[in-house]
Design an enzyme around this catalytic site. Structure first.
Site, PDB file in Angstrom:
ATOM      1  N   LYS A  68     -24.196  21.392  -3.667  1.00  0.00           N
ATOM      2  CA  LYS A  68     -23.480  20.501  -4.586  1.00  0.00           C
ATOM      3  C   LYS A  68     -22.016  20.927  -4.735  1.00  0.00           C
ATOM      4  CE  LYS A  68     -23.808  21.261  -9.198  1.00  0.00           C
ATOM      5  NZ  LYS A  68     -22.586  21.345 -10.005  1.00  0.00           N
ATOM      6  N   ASN A  69     -21.783  22.201  -5.030  1.00  0.00           N
ATOM      7  CA  ASN A  69     -20.423  22.637  -5.353  1.00  0.00           C
ATOM      8  C   ASN A  69     -19.520  22.749  -4.131  1.00  0.00           C
ATOM      9  OD1 ASN A  69     -21.077  22.589  -8.005  1.00  0.00           O
ATOM     10  ND2 ASN A  69     -21.241  24.806  -8.258  1.00  0.00           N
ATOM     11  N   ARG A 113     -17.353  17.214 -14.874  1.00  0.00           N
ATOM     12  CA  ARG A 113     -16.056  17.894 -14.980  1.00  0.00           C
ATOM     13  C   ARG A 113     -15.359  18.021 -13.635  1.00  0.00           C
ATOM     14  NH1 ARG A 113     -15.041  20.448 -19.335  1.00  0.00           N
ATOM     15  NH2 ARG A 113     -13.548  21.736 -18.219  1.00  0.00           N
ATOM     16  N   CYS A 144     -17.694  21.368 -23.047  1.00  0.00           N
ATOM     17  CA  CYS A 144     -18.814  21.542 -22.125  1.00  0.00           C
ATOM     18  C   CYS A 144     -19.826  22.479 -22.779  1.00  0.00           C
ATOM     19  CB  CYS A 144     -18.267  22.137 -20.834  1.00  0.00           C
ATOM     20  SG  CYS A 144     -19.527  22.620 -19.675  1.00  0.00           S
ATOM     21  N   ARG A 202     -13.810  25.754 -20.963  1.00  0.00           N
ATOM     22  CA  ARG A 202     -13.466  25.329 -19.607  1.00  0.00           C
ATOM     23  C   ARG A 202     -12.152  24.554 -19.492  1.00  0.00           C
ATOM     24  NH1 ARG A 202     -18.801  23.529 -16.501  1.00  0.00           N
ATOM     25  NH2 ARG A 202     -17.559  24.170 -14.729  1.00  0.00           N
ATOM     26  N   ASP A 206     -23.820  31.319 -12.127  1.00  0.00           N
ATOM     27  CA  ASP A 206     -24.761  30.203 -11.930  1.00  0.00           C
ATOM     28  C   ASP A 206     -26.199  30.674 -11.673  1.00  0.00           C
ATOM     29  OD1 ASP A 206     -22.764  28.386 -12.322  1.00  0.00           O
ATOM     30  OD2 ASP A 206     -22.435  27.955 -10.198  1.00  0.00           O
ATOM     31  N   VAL A 243     -18.206  35.364 -17.276  1.00  0.00           N
ATOM     32  CA  VAL A 243     -17.382  34.259 -16.756  1.00  0.00           C
ATOM     33  C   VAL A 243     -17.210  33.149 -17.799  1.00  0.00           C
ATOM     34  CG1 VAL A 243     -17.145  32.525 -14.929  1.00  0.00           C
ATOM     35  CG2 VAL A 243     -18.056  34.800 -14.386  1.00  0.00           C
ATOM     36  N   ARG A 294     -28.697  16.874 -11.857  1.00  0.00           N
ATOM     37  CA  ARG A 294     -27.294  17.004 -11.427  1.00  0.00           C
ATOM     38  C   ARG A 294     -27.162  17.995 -10.287  1.00  0.00           C
ATOM     39  NH1 ARG A 294     -23.767  19.249 -15.387  1.00  0.00           N
ATOM     40  NH2 ARG A 294     -22.498  19.233 -13.528  1.00  0.00           N
TER      41      ARG A 294
HETATM   42  N1  EPU Z   1     -10.571  28.913 -16.519  1.00  0.00           N
HETATM   43  C1  EPU Z   1      -9.418  28.873 -17.281  1.00  0.00           C
HETATM   44  N2  EPU Z   1      -8.435  28.002 -16.903  1.00  0.00           N
HETATM   45  C2  EPU Z   1      -8.534  27.202 -15.823  1.00  0.00           C
HETATM   46  C3  EPU Z   1      -9.713  27.240 -15.048  1.00  0.00           C
HETATM   47  C4  EPU Z   1     -10.712  28.116 -15.425  1.00  0.00           C
HETATM   48  O1  EPU Z   1      -9.296  29.581 -18.268  1.00  0.00           O
HETATM   49  O2  EPU Z   1      -7.589  26.442 -15.551  1.00  0.00           O
HETATM   50  C5  EPU Z   1     -11.668  29.828 -16.895  1.00  0.00           C
HETATM   51  C6  EPU Z   1     -12.938  29.075 -17.281  1.00  0.00           C
HETATM   52  O3  EPU Z   1     -12.916  28.678 -18.630  1.00  0.00           O
HETATM   53  C7  EPU Z   1     -14.000  30.105 -16.984  1.00  0.00           C
HETATM   54  C8  EPU Z   1     -13.447  30.840 -15.775  1.00  0.00           C
HETATM   55  O4  EPU Z   1     -12.051  30.558 -15.744  1.00  0.00           O
HETATM   56  O5  EPU Z   1     -14.135  30.990 -18.061  1.00  0.00           O
HETATM   57  C9  EPU Z   1     -14.055  30.448 -14.440  1.00  0.00           C
HETATM   58  O6  EPU Z   1     -14.094  29.039 -14.325  1.00  0.00           O
HETATM   59  P1  EPU Z   1     -13.907  28.273 -12.963  1.00  0.00           P
HETATM   60  O7  EPU Z   1     -12.689  27.440 -13.053  1.00  0.00           O
HETATM   61  O8  EPU Z   1     -14.051  29.202 -11.816  1.00  0.00           O
HETATM   62  O9  EPU Z   1     -15.168  27.303 -12.979  1.00  0.00           O
HETATM   63  P2  EPU Z   1     -15.180  25.850 -12.379  1.00  0.00           P
HETATM   64  O10 EPU Z   1     -14.327  25.807 -11.185  1.00  0.00           O
HETATM   65  O11 EPU Z   1     -14.964  24.865 -13.465  1.00  0.00           O
HETATM   66  C10 EPU Z   1     -17.154  26.240 -10.703  1.00  0.00           C
HETATM   67  C11 EPU Z   1     -18.512  25.646 -10.495  1.00  0.00           C
HETATM   68  C12 EPU Z   1     -19.416  26.060 -11.632  1.00  0.00           C
HETATM   69  C13 EPU Z   1     -19.488  27.590 -11.654  1.00  0.00           C
HETATM   70  C14 EPU Z   1     -18.082  28.184 -11.782  1.00  0.00           C
HETATM   71  C15 EPU Z   1     -18.049  29.691 -11.693  1.00  0.00           C
HETATM   72  C16 EPU Z   1     -18.014  23.620  -9.289  1.00  0.00           C
HETATM   73  C17 EPU Z   1     -17.966  22.137  -9.266  1.00  0.00           C
HETATM   74  N3  EPU Z   1     -18.384  24.201 -10.430  1.00  0.00           N
HETATM   75  O12 EPU Z   1     -16.696  25.726 -11.958  1.00  0.00           O
HETATM   76  O13 EPU Z   1     -20.699  25.530 -11.348  1.00  0.00           O
HETATM   77  O14 EPU Z   1     -20.269  28.017 -12.742  1.00  0.00           O
HETATM   78  O15 EPU Z   1     -17.234  27.667 -10.737  1.00  0.00           O
HETATM   79  O16 EPU Z   1     -18.613  30.123 -10.496  1.00  0.00           O
HETATM   80  O17 EPU Z   1     -17.758  24.270  -8.276  1.00  0.00           O
HETATM   81  C18 EPU Z   1     -22.859  24.759 -11.853  1.00  0.00           C
HETATM   82  O18 EPU Z   1     -22.988  24.445 -10.665  1.00  0.00           O
HETATM   83  O19 EPU Z   1     -23.828  24.768 -12.668  1.00  0.00           O
HETATM   84  C19 EPU Z   1     -21.549  25.151 -12.359  1.00  0.00           C
HETATM   85  C20 EPU Z   1     -21.244  25.156 -13.661  1.00  0.00           C
END
Ligand code: EPU
Length: 418
Positions: free
Chosen positions: A22-23, A92, A116, A121, A304, A326, A396
């Site tokens: 998915k991701n 998201r 969320c 996030r 995850d 995280v 999802r």
């Molecule tokens: N963060 C910030 N600012 C930003 C972006 C992130 O402070 O601009 C913080 C977030 O709040 C969090 C940390 O950085 O505390 C890491 O977040 P990240 O941005 O890496 O997460 P994401 O890109 O929104 C993806 C996966 C998630 C997975 C996380 C961490 C996708 C579509 N989603 O989310 O997947 O948990 O990376 O590995 O790739 C899931 O599949 O269940 C899922 C939530």
């Protein structure tokens, strides 16, 4: 609303296949916007989030065809650059449209994702990176409005190695003028998969999979043909399913190099995990030993997999400490596991789990995808019947989960609610 009903206590045996990730598929589908023409993606999982991306791409004006695990996206007629709140609020990852739309069309209007279940996030790092590349960004009525006649390459240090932030900026940089360097970039395997597809589109990218990624911008890109990598989190969930039921399970398509931290912890707990020609095999004694984990960015233990590993630790011998580093609020499964008899206490970002000899089935529900998966795992090992409600979360991220688990001996079915 449908629910999943599980009669626990069956050992899982046989082979269970892993679907496309998915991701990885989500950014890959948004990447099609970077070129004009027909891109073809294979090994796409049949999931609610994928249908949401398809709808968004159609709203932008693309033609999308889905056929048995493949998707074709024709971006020749893309006209709109607005990702509406109605869709963004359901997924998201819609924010991944921002980088490609802005880079290719010079303008994007994408609804800000709201709160969320697992934490705040924010997307400040996505926006800061785009600003460093020359974008003008405004917030308008809950929307991010971004403009740049042409993005320009920049050196961008990410305060946190955000996964979708790295993907958004990497995609945007492929069409910027000059070189972009992303420092402290995320190293997740999904970043590497995306970079491979972007390179097929004509992009020049070095270092994907490390913390420094260099992208030379091109004037235009062409469509890609690509096969999505296997879903490492689904694979990890099945490894835990094998371990929690004292089973003997081969997870076909799983790759050891994607799951090293999880495999190390499963082995430390007493499970045997081996690489086979087709994937990974897990077998486990009736009771595992408690081990501690701390979630982290790749290659650390994935957040995850935290909820699923906690379900496993609920039944292990001894006391385990699980620290979530995280996300700020990713223990939503704890109260439900407690309702099944788990002995868990929370202190800030750390959960202390005293293993119990058995869990007892109960009606449960979860508020996010991986929390729901942990309840299914607990249900597979629990005595009596577990009913998991609100399974739209599960849908999802897990393709045909009940069918896959039935085929390896679980008693699990999807029941339409009254
Ligand atoms: N963060 C910030 N600012 C930003 C972006 C992130 O402070 O601009 C913080 C977030 O709040 C969090 C940390 O950085 O505390 C890491 O977040 P990240 O941005 O890496 O997460 P994401 O890109 O929104 C993806 C996966 C998630 C997975 C996380 C961490 C996708 C579509 N989603 O989310 O997947 O948990 O990376 O590995 O790739 C899931 O599949 O269940 C899922 C939530």
């Amino acid at each position: 609303m449908d629910k999943i009903v599980i009669q626990g206590g069956r050992r899982l045996r046989g082979s269970v296949p892993v679907s496309g990730a998915k991701n990885a598929a989500l950014p890959l589908l948004f990447a099609t916007l970077l070129g004009s023409g027909v891109s073809r993606l294979q090994n796409v999982p049949e999931l609610r989030d994928i249908r949401t991306v398809a709808k968004l791409l159609q709203i932008f004006g693309a033609e999308v065809r889905c056929d048995d695990g493949s998707m074709e996206v024709d971006t020749r007629s893309v006209l709109s650059v607005e990702a509406p709140y109605e869709l963004v609020k359901t997924m998201r990852a819609s924010v991944l449209s921002l980088g490609p739309l802005l880079a290719r069309f010079g303008h994007a209007r994408v609804s800000l994702p709201g709160g969320c279940a697992i934490g705040a996030r924010p997307i400040n790092l996505h926006l800061k990176g785009l600003e460093a590349m020359g974008a003008e960004i405004e917030l308008d009525h809950g929307y991010v409005e971004a403009r740049a006649a042409r993005l320009k390459g920049a050196r961008i240090y990410l305060d946190l190695p955000t996964v979708t932030g790295t993907e958004n900026l990497m995609m945007a940089a492929t069409l910027a003028r000059g070189e972009t360097v992303l420092e402290n970039a995320a190293c997740e395997p999904e970043i590497v998969d995306l970079a491979e597809a972007l390179i097929k589109m004509g992009a020049t990218i070095e270092g994907a999979g490390t913390d420094t990624i260099r992208i030379q911008g091109a004037d235009d890109l062409v469509p890609y043909e690509h096969k999505t990598m296997p879903d490492r989190i689904e694979a990890g969930t099945f490894l835990v399913a094998g371990a929690i039921t004292g089973g003997d399970l081969t997870v076909t398509g799983a790759r050891e190099r994607h799951l090293e931290a999880l495999i190390a912890k499963l082995r430390e707990a007493g499970a045997a995990v081996t690489e086979t020609g087709s994937g990974l095999h897990v077998s486990a004694p009736e009771r595992l030993s408690a081990v501690d984990i701390k979630t982290s960015y790749h290659p650390g233990f994935p957040t995850d997999m935290q909820a699923q590993f906690m379900a496993l630790m609920c039944l292990a011998e001894g006391t385990s400490l699980i620290r979530e580093n995280v996300f700020e609020n990713r223990f939503m499964h704890v109260c439900e596991l407690q309702r099944m008899g788990a002995d868990i206490t929370i202190d800030g970002h750390t959960a202390k789990i005293k293993g119990v000899e058995s869990l007892c089935g109960a009606p449960v529900m979860a508020t996010d995808l991986r929390a729901s998966a942990s309840l299914v795992l607990a249900g597979l090992a629990a005595e009596n019947t577990t009913e998991v409600a609100r399974i739209y979360h599960l849908d999802r991220g897990y393709e045909k989960i009940e069918r896959k688990l039935v085929a390896v001996g679980a008693s699990i079915e999807r029941v339409a609610a009254d």
